[in-house]
Design an enzyme around this catalytic site. Structure first.
Site, PDB file in Angstrom:
ATOM      1  N   GLY A 108      13.783  11.480  -0.660  1.00 20.04           N
ATOM      2  CA  GLY A 108      13.872  10.295  -1.511  1.00 20.04           C
ATOM      3  C   GLY A 108      15.312   9.862  -1.757  1.00 20.04           C
ATOM      4  O   GLY A 108      15.622   8.662  -1.769  1.00 20.04           O
ATOM      5  N   THR A 109      16.188  10.833  -1.954  1.00 21.09           N
ATOM      6  CA  THR A 109      17.586  10.489  -2.234  1.00 21.09           C
ATOM      7  C   THR A 109      18.197   9.748  -1.051  1.00 21.09           C
ATOM      8  O   THR A 109      18.869   8.715  -1.229  1.00 21.09           O
ATOM      9  CB  THR A 109      18.394  11.782  -2.530  1.00 21.09           C
ATOM     10  OG1 THR A 109      17.803  12.425  -3.665  1.00 21.09           O
ATOM     11  CG2 THR A 109      19.849  11.479  -2.807  1.00 21.09           C
ATOM     12  N   GLN A 142       7.754   8.266  -6.895  1.00 19.05           N
ATOM     13  CA  GLN A 142       6.752   8.783  -7.836  1.00 19.05           C
ATOM     14  C   GLN A 142       5.460   7.973  -7.822  1.00 19.05           C
ATOM     15  O   GLN A 142       4.548   8.274  -8.600  1.00 19.05           O
ATOM     16  CB  GLN A 142       7.332   8.808  -9.258  1.00 19.05           C
ATOM     17  CG  GLN A 142       8.478   9.777  -9.435  1.00 19.05           C
ATOM     18  CD  GLN A 142       8.035  11.248  -9.404  1.00 19.05           C
ATOM     19  OE1 GLN A 142       6.849  11.563  -9.443  1.00 19.05           O
ATOM     20  NE2 GLN A 142       8.999  12.152  -9.321  1.00 19.05           N
ATOM     21  N   GLY A 181       8.647  13.350   0.795  1.00 13.23           N
ATOM     22  CA  GLY A 181       7.575  14.268   1.195  1.00 13.23           C
ATOM     23  C   GLY A 181       7.178  15.264   0.126  1.00 13.23           C
ATOM     24  O   GLY A 181       5.991  15.494  -0.111  1.00 13.23           O
ATOM     25  N   THR A 215      18.806  13.820  15.484  1.00  6.27           N
ATOM     26  CA  THR A 215      17.573  14.256  16.149  1.00  6.27           C
ATOM     27  C   THR A 215      16.436  14.320  15.131  1.00  6.27           C
ATOM     28  O   THR A 215      16.588  14.884  14.052  1.00  6.27           O
ATOM     29  CB  THR A 215      17.792  15.649  16.796  1.00  6.27           C
ATOM     30  OG1 THR A 215      18.855  15.520  17.739  1.00  6.27           O
ATOM     31  CG2 THR A 215      16.539  16.142  17.495  1.00  6.27           C
ATOM     32  N   CYS A 236      20.981  19.417 -17.828  1.00 10.30           N
ATOM     33  CA  CYS A 236      21.971  20.338 -18.357  1.00 10.30           C
ATOM     34  C   CYS A 236      23.290  20.113 -17.621  1.00 10.30           C
ATOM     35  O   CYS A 236      23.402  20.421 -16.450  1.00 10.30           O
ATOM     36  CB  CYS A 236      21.501  21.766 -18.158  1.00 10.30           C
ATOM     37  SG  CYS A 236      22.592  22.957 -18.921  1.00 10.30           S
TER      38      CYS A 236
HETATM   39  N1  PLP Z   1      13.488   8.933  -6.946  1.00  9.43           N
HETATM   40  C1  PLP Z   1      12.635   9.411  -7.877  1.00  9.43           C
HETATM   41  C2  PLP Z   1      11.934   8.458  -8.801  1.00  9.43           C
HETATM   42  C3  PLP Z   1      12.432  10.787  -7.997  1.00  9.43           C
HETATM   43  O1  PLP Z   1      11.600  11.252  -8.940  1.00  9.43           O
HETATM   44  C4  PLP Z   1      13.127  11.661  -7.115  1.00  9.43           C
HETATM   45  C5  PLP Z   1      12.984  13.127  -7.251  1.00  9.43           C
HETATM   46  O2  PLP Z   1      12.811  13.648  -8.340  1.00  9.43           O
HETATM   47  C6  PLP Z   1      13.988  11.109  -6.158  1.00  9.43           C
HETATM   48  C7  PLP Z   1      14.133   9.742  -6.103  1.00  9.43           C
HETATM   49  C8  PLP Z   1      14.733  11.968  -5.196  1.00  9.43           C
HETATM   50  O3  PLP Z   1      13.889  12.421  -4.163  1.00  9.43           O
HETATM   51  P1  PLP Z   1      14.279  13.716  -3.290  1.00  9.43           P
HETATM   52  O4  PLP Z   1      14.141  14.890  -4.203  1.00  9.43           O
HETATM   53  O5  PLP Z   1      13.267  13.719  -2.188  1.00  9.43           O
HETATM   54  O6  PLP Z   1      15.653  13.521  -2.795  1.00  9.43           O
END
Ligand code: PLP
Length: 385
Positions: free
Chosen positions: A71-72, A179, A200, A237, A325
Site C-alpha cells: 500500500g505504501t 482499507q 495484499g 523483476t 509511539c
Molecule cells: N493506507 C492505509 C489506509 C493503510 O491502512 C495502510 C496500512 O496500514 C497503508 C496505506 C500502507 O500499506 P502497506 O502496509 O501495505 O504499505
C-alpha cells in the site's frame, strides 16, 4: 492460553487457500516473467491471471493494474508519479487530515520539493465534505488524494461525489483503497477515481505485495527506474508468487464479500452495543452508518488506550490503540484529533477490527475481558470519570 485476534486493519493472516496457491507457485513457477522461454512464459501466465483476478475485484481492465510492493508504494507511486509528471511550474495537491502516513508523509516530501499541499479536515463524523475539496481547488491543482475507508474509524468517504468535482476541474483523483478493498464493494468506474491503492496483507495475502489501479490515459511517471516491467510504470523483476497470492486473495474476497460483510457487521454491532451497554463512559467515534463492516473505534474515558491494549493482550486479546509511539512518548492518533476528539479521549480510544476467524463466542469473551480490564484500570486511574 488461547489468543484471539481483533486487529485485522493492521494486518491479516494469510488465508489457507492463498497460502496453498502461493506455495505451489513458489515451488513450481520460478521463471522470470520477462523471459521468452517456457519457464518465463509460465511465470508470465501466472502474473497475468493474478492481474485479471485483481482487476475483477475493482471492476477495471487488467492492463490498468500495476503490481507494487504494498500500500505504501502504491500511494507513493500515485502521488509522486502524477505530481512530478506535471509540466506546470506551480503545482498544488489536496489531501485530507485523516490520511494514512503513506499519503501524509508523501505529501510532506512533495512540499519539501516545492509543491503546495492543502489538508482538508474531516467532520466530527470522520467524513470529508466534498464541498471542502471543491473550495480547496486552485488553478494549479494537479491531484486530489482522499482515502476510501479510514484505517482507524472505518469511515467511508464520498468518493463518487468528490470525483464529480475533480473531473469537472480536470484534476486527477487518487484514493487510498487499502482499507476498503475486500471489505466493501469497489468499482473504480462507479467511483470515478483515476488511481486506487491496494495492499495484499490487508486482504489475507502476505506482506510485500500490493497494486495500484491507474486509469487508462492517466499520465504517470515512474518513480523507480530499471527494466520495462509493468508497462514502464514500475521497474523490477515481477514478484510472481506475491502477485499470485494477491490475485488469489482478491478472488476469495470478491466471492465472499457479501456474506462476510454481513457476518462481520453483525459481530461488530454485537461488540459495540455490548460495550456501550455494559461499560459506562464509553462511546463510538465517527459515523456509524458509512463504515467498513469490520471496524469500530471506541473510547473508554478515564484511561489510557495503551494500558488497555496491554491489559487485553495479557488476557489473550489483540486490539489496537491507533496511537503512535514516537521517541518514547505516546502521541494521540492524528485521525482522532483531526475529527475533534479531545486529546484525553483520543488517548483513551481502542480500535477493534474484525476478520475471517472471529466468531460470536470470541466477541462475547472479548466483551467480558474488556469489561474486566476497564474496571481494573479505572480503579487504578487517577482521573475520575
Ligand atoms: N493506507 C492505509 C489506509 C493503510 O491502512 C495502510 C496500512 O496500514 C497503508 C496505506 C500502507 O500499506 P502497506 O502496509 O501495505 O504499505
Amino acid at each position: 492460553m488461547q489468543r484471539f485476534y481483533f486487529d485485522h486493519n493492521a494486518t491479516t493472516p494469510v488465508a489457507p487457500e492463498v497460502l496453498e496457491t502461493m506455495v505451489a507457485c513458489l515451488g513450481q513457477v520460478y521463471g522470470n516473467a520477462s523471459s521468452i522461454h517456457h519457464f518465463g512464459q509460465a511465470a508470465k501466465q501466472r502474473l497475468e491471471l493474478a492481474r485479471r483476478q485483481t482487476a475483477a475485484l475493482i471492476g477495471c481492465d487488467p492492463r490498468e493494474i500495476v503490481f507494487v510492493s504494498g500500500g505504501t508504494e502504491a500511494d507513493n507511486l500515485a502521488l509522486f508519479g502524477t505530481v512530478r509528471n506535471g509540466a506546470r511550474s506551480s503545482r498544488h495537491v489536496i489531501t485530507t487530515a485523516i490520511e494514512h502516513p503513506a499519503v501524509l508523509n508523501a505529501c510532506g516530501q512533495l512540499e519539501r520539493e516545492g509543491v503546495t499541499a492543502t489538508y482538508v479536515r474531516a467532520g466530527s463524523n470522520g467524513i470529508v465534505d466534498p464541498d471542502d475539496i471543491r473550495r480547496a481547488l486552485r488553478a494549479d491543482t494537479v491531484l486530489v488524494s482522499v482515502m476510501h475507508a479510514n484505517n482507524e474509524l472505518g469511515t467511508v468517504q464520498p468518493l463518487a461525489e468528490i470525483a464529480a468535482i475533480t473531473r469537472a476541474a480536470g484534476v486527477y483523483l487518487h484514493a487510498d483503497g487499502v482499507q476498503a478493498t475486500g471489505k466493501i464493494s469497489v468499482n473504480v468506474n462507479a467511483l470515478g477515481v483515476d488511481l486506487y491503492s491496494m495492499s495484499g496483507h490487508k486482504i489475507y495475502a502476505p506482506k510485500g505485495i500490493g497494486a495500484l489501479y491507474v486509469r487508462r490515459g492517466t499520465r504517470l511517471r515512474a518513480t523507480m527506474f530499471g527494466g520495462h516491467h509493468e508497462r514502464d510504470r514500475r521497474a523490477g523483476t515481477e514478484n510472481v508468487p506475491g502477485a499470485t497470492a494477491f490475485g488469489s486473495a482478491a478472488e476469495l474476497a470478491g466471492s465472499r464479500l457479501e456474506t462476510e460483510s454481513g457476518r462481520l457487521s453483525a459481530l461488530r454491532d454485537r461488540l459495540e452495543s455490548a460495550i456501550l451497554e455494559r461499560i459506562p463512559h464509553t462511546g463510538v467515534s465517527g459515523n456509524r452508518a458509512a463504515r467498513t463492516p469490520n471496524t469500530t473505534n471506541i473510547y473508554f474515558d478515564g484511561l489510557e488506550g495503551e494500558a488497555l491494549v496491554i491489559a487485553l493482550d495479557l488476557r489473550g486479546y489483540a486490539v489496537s490503540s491507533g496511537a503512535a509511539c514516537s521517541s518514547g512518548a505516546v502521541e494521540p492518533s492524528h485521525v482522532l484529533t483531526a475529527i475533534g476528539l479531545p486529546v484525553e479521549r483520543a488517548r483513551a480510544s481502542i480500535r477493534f477490527s474484525l476478520g475471517s476467524s472471529n466468531t460470536v463466542e470470541q466477541i462475547d469473551a472479548l466483551v467480558a475481558a474488556v469489561e474486566a480490564a476497564v474496571a481494573h484500570l479505572r480503579k487504578l486511574s487517577p482521573v475520575a470519570v
